[in-house]
Design an enzyme around this catalytic site. Structure first.
Site, PDB file in Angstrom:
ATOM      1  N   SER A 186      26.614 -18.714 -54.740  1.00 56.32           N
ATOM      2  CA  SER A 186      25.171 -18.939 -54.598  1.00 56.32           C
ATOM      3  C   SER A 186      24.605 -17.721 -53.910  1.00 56.32           C
ATOM      4  O   SER A 186      25.356 -16.948 -53.275  1.00 56.32           O
ATOM      5  CB  SER A 186      24.944 -20.181 -53.719  1.00 56.32           C
ATOM      6  OG  SER A 186      23.609 -20.234 -53.247  1.00 56.32           O
ATOM      7  N   TYR A 216      26.913 -25.484 -46.321  1.00 51.47           N
ATOM      8  CA  TYR A 216      26.780 -24.885 -47.662  1.00 51.47           C
ATOM      9  C   TYR A 216      26.892 -23.365 -47.575  1.00 51.47           C
ATOM     10  O   TYR A 216      27.624 -22.734 -48.344  1.00 51.47           O
ATOM     11  CB  TYR A 216      25.428 -25.307 -48.243  1.00 51.47           C
ATOM     12  CG  TYR A 216      25.209 -24.973 -49.700  1.00 51.47           C
ATOM     13  CD1 TYR A 216      25.624 -25.844 -50.704  1.00 51.47           C
ATOM     14  CD2 TYR A 216      24.559 -23.802 -50.075  1.00 51.47           C
ATOM     15  CE1 TYR A 216      25.401 -25.542 -52.048  1.00 51.47           C
ATOM     16  CE2 TYR A 216      24.339 -23.495 -51.407  1.00 51.47           C
ATOM     17  CZ  TYR A 216      24.757 -24.377 -52.394  1.00 51.47           C
ATOM     18  OH  TYR A 216      24.540 -24.075 -53.718  1.00 51.47           O
TER      19      TYR A 216
HETATM   20  P1  NAD Z   1      24.662 -30.800 -59.937  1.00 49.34           P
HETATM   21  O1  NAD Z   1      24.500 -31.817 -58.858  1.00 49.34           O
HETATM   22  O2  NAD Z   1      23.808 -30.871 -61.165  1.00 49.34           O
HETATM   23  O3  NAD Z   1      26.159 -30.756 -60.463  1.00 49.34           O
HETATM   24  C1  NAD Z   1      27.244 -30.807 -59.604  1.00 49.34           C
HETATM   25  C2  NAD Z   1      28.437 -31.255 -60.382  1.00 49.34           C
HETATM   26  O4  NAD Z   1      29.530 -31.395 -59.462  1.00 49.34           O
HETATM   27  C3  NAD Z   1      28.246 -32.626 -61.047  1.00 49.34           C
HETATM   28  O5  NAD Z   1      28.936 -32.647 -62.279  1.00 49.34           O
HETATM   29  C4  NAD Z   1      28.916 -33.574 -60.052  1.00 49.34           C
HETATM   30  O6  NAD Z   1      29.369 -34.784 -60.635  1.00 49.34           O
HETATM   31  C5  NAD Z   1      30.066 -32.697 -59.604  1.00 49.34           C
HETATM   32  N1  NAD Z   1      30.677 -33.128 -58.351  1.00 49.34           N
HETATM   33  C6  NAD Z   1      30.082 -33.373 -57.155  1.00 49.34           C
HETATM   34  N2  NAD Z   1      31.006 -33.763 -56.260  1.00 49.34           N
HETATM   35  C7  NAD Z   1      32.204 -33.757 -56.912  1.00 49.34           C
HETATM   36  C8  NAD Z   1      33.530 -34.066 -56.549  1.00 49.34           C
HETATM   37  N3  NAD Z   1      33.845 -34.488 -55.302  1.00 49.34           N
HETATM   38  N4  NAD Z   1      34.484 -33.971 -57.484  1.00 49.34           N
HETATM   39  C9  NAD Z   1      34.204 -33.578 -58.751  1.00 49.34           C
HETATM   40  N5  NAD Z   1      32.965 -33.273 -59.146  1.00 49.34           N
HETATM   41  C10 NAD Z   1      31.984 -33.360 -58.244  1.00 49.34           C
HETATM   42  O7  NAD Z   1      24.508 -29.392 -59.185  1.00 49.34           O
HETATM   43  P2  NAD Z   1      24.310 -27.907 -59.716  1.00 49.34           P
HETATM   44  O8  NAD Z   1      23.026 -27.436 -59.158  1.00 49.34           O
HETATM   45  O9  NAD Z   1      24.569 -27.803 -61.172  1.00 49.34           O
HETATM   46  O10 NAD Z   1      25.452 -27.188 -58.885  1.00 49.34           O
HETATM   47  C11 NAD Z   1      26.602 -26.634 -59.478  1.00 49.34           C
HETATM   48  C12 NAD Z   1      27.100 -25.500 -58.601  1.00 49.34           C
HETATM   49  O11 NAD Z   1      26.118 -24.471 -58.554  1.00 49.34           O
HETATM   50  C13 NAD Z   1      27.367 -25.898 -57.153  1.00 49.34           C
HETATM   51  O12 NAD Z   1      28.520 -25.263 -56.679  1.00 49.34           O
HETATM   52  C14 NAD Z   1      26.136 -25.384 -56.435  1.00 49.34           C
HETATM   53  O13 NAD Z   1      26.392 -25.103 -55.088  1.00 49.34           O
HETATM   54  C15 NAD Z   1      25.871 -24.121 -57.219  1.00 49.34           C
HETATM   55  N6  NAD Z   1      24.507 -23.608 -57.084  1.00 49.34           N
HETATM   56  C16 NAD Z   1      23.437 -24.359 -57.445  1.00 49.34           C
HETATM   57  C17 NAD Z   1      22.164 -23.822 -57.289  1.00 49.34           C
HETATM   58  C18 NAD Z   1      20.935 -24.575 -57.684  1.00 49.34           C
HETATM   59  O14 NAD Z   1      19.821 -24.095 -57.382  1.00 49.34           O
HETATM   60  N7  NAD Z   1      21.018 -25.696 -58.348  1.00 49.34           N
HETATM   61  C19 NAD Z   1      21.994 -22.551 -56.770  1.00 49.34           C
HETATM   62  C20 NAD Z   1      23.123 -21.826 -56.399  1.00 49.34           C
HETATM   63  C21 NAD Z   1      24.378 -22.363 -56.567  1.00 49.34           C
END
Ligand code: NAD
Length: 262
Positions: free
Chosen positions: A144, A157
């Site tokens: 991130s 985080y």
């Molecule tokens: P999201 O909530 O849409 O998806 C997260 C996924 O992780 C889902 O499929 C969920 O079921 C799964 N998950 C959560 N806990 C779990 C566990 N204990 N075991 C297995 N699966 C689990 O979130 P997202 O925004 O798509 O995030 C995905 C990644 O991207 C994360 O690592 C997040 O930190 C990173 N990220 C997101 C953003 C953003 O703005 N959305 C920005 C930077 C980084």
């Protein structure tokens, strides 16, 4: 018209946390290049399975809880059994919790470190031997912008994401003379369920509309005033798997609308 072979035909990609958001976007882009896909996550997965199968690749699902090393061992064994080996590992599963350090629930701290950081250590340590044996592999860690800079109220985080940037560098160095690369992608705001929760909280606390809350969130951090999309992140992942990326090693690549350039 000529049809070229999809660039990742015959490869297998495991994308953790791929039932929604960024993980699903990346899984679909890798599948579009011909990779077989192992999905993981807690959300509804049947529609993702159907969509990916319709692209003509093989797809399976494993419901490992990425906070549990024994579940992760089972996931890696199941991937190897189903597909032969894991060629492309995308460490994406992640959660968020927002609170000041003094108010941060210790159980949330432990969960975020386990899911957002330690899970990538466990998948990597289990995937690397077969990648090294075949002298080809791609590990892509979804970090991130918070792997590079901090924000108030996101101690766990930010710590986990800085940690995964470090893990990325070490994994890349240990494999630097091989065909196995490891890099991180650092998104800014992406409008997924993880961020929609923060939009909802902002709308409720400021008494503003959903649209206004989104604009406010972007205005604070992201000069482009645009969310990055899972599709854009998927295209970057495809590039990192491709032939031009063989000597990109240990990089943390922002896709953050200028957030970290400030
Ligand atoms: P999201 O909530 O849409 O998806 C997260 C996924 O992780 C889902 O499929 C969920 O079921 C799964 N998950 C959560 N806990 C779990 C566990 N204990 N075991 C297995 N699966 C689990 O979130 P997202 O925004 O798509 O995030 C995905 C990644 O991207 C994360 O690592 C997040 O930190 C990173 N990220 C997101 C953003 C953003 O703005 N959305 C920005 C930077 C980084």
């Amino acid at each position: 018209m000529t049809h070229s072979t999809p660039s990742l035909a015959g490869k297998t990609a495991l994308v953790t946390g791929s039932t929604s958001g960024i993980g699903l976007g990346i899984a679909k882009k890798l599948a579009a290049q011909g990779a077989n896909i192992m999905l993981n996550g807690f959300g509804e997965y049947q529609s993702a399975m159907n969509e990916i199968a319709a692209m003509g690749v093989q797809v399976d699902y494993h419901g490992a809880d990425m906070s549990k090393p024994s579940d992760i061992e089972d996931l890696m064994a199941a991937t190897a059994k189903r597909f032969g080996q894991c060629d492309i590992l995308v460490n994406n599963a992640g959660i968020q919790h927002v609170a000041t350090v003094q108010d941060f629930p210790t159980e949330r701290w432990d969960a975020i470190i386990a899911i957002n950081l330690s899970s990538a250590f466990h998948t990597s340590r289990l995937a690397l031997p077969s990648m090294q044996a075949s002298n080809w592999g791609r590990i892509i860690n979804i970090a991130s912008v918070h792997g590079l800079v901090g924000s108030a109220q996101k101690s766990a985080y930010v710590a986990a994401k800085h940690g995964i940037v470090g893990l990325t560098k070490v994994t890349a160095l240990e494999n630097a003379t091989t065909g196995v690369t490891c890099n991180a992608i650092c998104p800014g705001w992406v409008l997924t369920p993880l961020v929609q929760k923060q939009v909802d909280a902002r709308a409720a606390s400021l008494g503003v509309s959903n649209e206004e809350a989104k604009r406010g969130l972007l205005a604070e951090k992201e000069p482009s005033m645009q969310f990055t999309t899972p599709e854009e992140l998927g295209d970057l992942a495809v590039f990192l798997c491709g032939p031009a990326s063989g000597n990109i090693r240990g990089v943390s690549w922002q896709m953050d609308g200028g957030w970290s350039a400030q």
